[in-house]
Design an enzyme around this catalytic site. Sequence first.
Site, PDB file in Angstrom:
ATOM      1  N   THR A  95       0.840  -1.197   0.000  1.00  0.00           N
ATOM      2  CA  THR A  95       0.000   0.000   0.000  1.00  0.00           C
ATOM      3  C   THR A  95       0.874   1.246   0.000  1.00  0.00           C
ATOM      4  O   THR A  95       1.646   1.473   0.931  1.00  0.00           O
ATOM      5  CB  THR A  95      -0.926   0.013   1.231  1.00  0.00           C
ATOM      6  OG1 THR A  95      -1.687  -1.192   1.264  1.00  0.00           O
ATOM      7  CG2 THR A  95      -1.883   1.200   1.162  1.00  0.00           C
ATOM      8  N   MET A 169      -8.884   2.188  -4.657  1.00  0.00           N
ATOM      9  CA  MET A 169      -9.899   1.311  -4.091  1.00  0.00           C
ATOM     10  C   MET A 169      -9.444   0.749  -2.742  1.00  0.00           C
ATOM     11  O   MET A 169     -10.232   0.674  -1.787  1.00  0.00           O
ATOM     12  CB  MET A 169     -10.200   0.170  -5.058  1.00  0.00           C
ATOM     13  CG  MET A 169     -11.355  -0.721  -4.621  1.00  0.00           C
ATOM     14  SD  MET A 169     -12.938   0.173  -4.572  1.00  0.00           S
ATOM     15  CE  MET A 169     -13.194   0.464  -6.335  1.00  0.00           C
ATOM     16  N   LYS A 170      -8.172   0.366  -2.654  1.00  0.00           N
ATOM     17  CA  LYS A 170      -7.650  -0.181  -1.393  1.00  0.00           C
ATOM     18  C   LYS A 170      -7.767   0.857  -0.277  1.00  0.00           C
ATOM     19  O   LYS A 170      -8.160   0.535   0.855  1.00  0.00           O
ATOM     20  CB  LYS A 170      -6.188  -0.597  -1.576  1.00  0.00           C
ATOM     21  CG  LYS A 170      -5.436  -0.947  -0.290  1.00  0.00           C
ATOM     22  CD  LYS A 170      -5.942  -2.219   0.361  1.00  0.00           C
ATOM     23  CE  LYS A 170      -5.343  -2.449   1.743  1.00  0.00           C
ATOM     24  NZ  LYS A 170      -3.891  -2.608   1.753  1.00  0.00           N
ATOM     25  N   LEU A 171      -7.432   2.095  -0.561  1.00  0.00           N
ATOM     26  CA  LEU A 171      -7.517   3.129   0.470  1.00  0.00           C
ATOM     27  C   LEU A 171      -8.961   3.407   0.859  1.00  0.00           C
ATOM     28  O   LEU A 171      -9.251   3.691   2.028  1.00  0.00           O
ATOM     29  CB  LEU A 171      -6.816   4.401   0.003  1.00  0.00           C
ATOM     30  CG  LEU A 171      -5.291   4.283  -0.144  1.00  0.00           C
ATOM     31  CD1 LEU A 171      -4.697   5.587  -0.652  1.00  0.00           C
ATOM     32  CD2 LEU A 171      -4.627   3.882   1.177  1.00  0.00           C
TER      33      LEU A 171
END
Length: 289
Positions: A95, A169-171
């Site tokens: 990340t 999207m991950k965040l």
Amino acid sequence: MNPGFIGIGHMGEPMAANLLRGGIALTVWNRTPGRCDALAALGATVAPSVDALFAQCDIAMLMLIDSAAIDAVLGRGTPAFARRVAGRTVVNLGTTSPAYSQALGREIAEAGGRYAEAPVSGSRVPAERGELVGMLAGDADTFDAIRPLLRPLCTRVFECGAVPGALRMKLAANHYLVGTVAVLAETVHAASCAGIDLALLRDVLDAGPMASAVSRTKLDKLVRGDFSPQAAIRDVATIAELVLAECERGGGDTPLIRRSAALFRRAAQSGHGDADMAAVIRAFARDES
């Protein structure tokens, strides 16, 4: 397909192990060499150097702690960078900020390589079980090469378009996770101050419609005071700051993540960085605002 895996840490070790158990021949390298021993016992080839791994592999999967570690491993800004990435696909499983990832992808393409994001959602236990949720961004040809490598790691993989779509999207997913655990810790702190039976509170919440795998796991840790790390405070505090920065870039009004990020930062600065993210409850005892 000849993949390599770099970053044999808290998450990287079980992920690489699942690739090996899935029948994928894997070359591994880590800046602390001893961390590769367990993977060697599972059949991994341990590269003697990062250059040796890139020489042997056409796909390099990176599970590294931050952008500085990625830059160091790739030799970004040095002549080693083009030598390592040219003709290879670099997959970022970790990340970082979307802006960093986008710039890195552009530089890898200019050096003759390919780049994809494949950040995963989940902590150590889902990583061990191969039950992570993957998000993938890049071009279609790169997707075809990477999907088989994600199957032993993830129960679901979602395609998120071009880079940096997967990290955005991950965040967004981490936004929800960070806020959920912060309010859960606040609930337990307030209940404890009010003299409520915490074990009974756990049973009530676990039986109700708000329960989830995250709430059950973290609530149990909070009630028992067991903060052995699955996702460490230090890492979550860093991710919370990335979430906050992305929210500010988008211009949304996000007071809850701002406050949550401050709590995780406080917990890390108070000496709880190595504890599980549920230990954010330690920040409330010092909270006078």
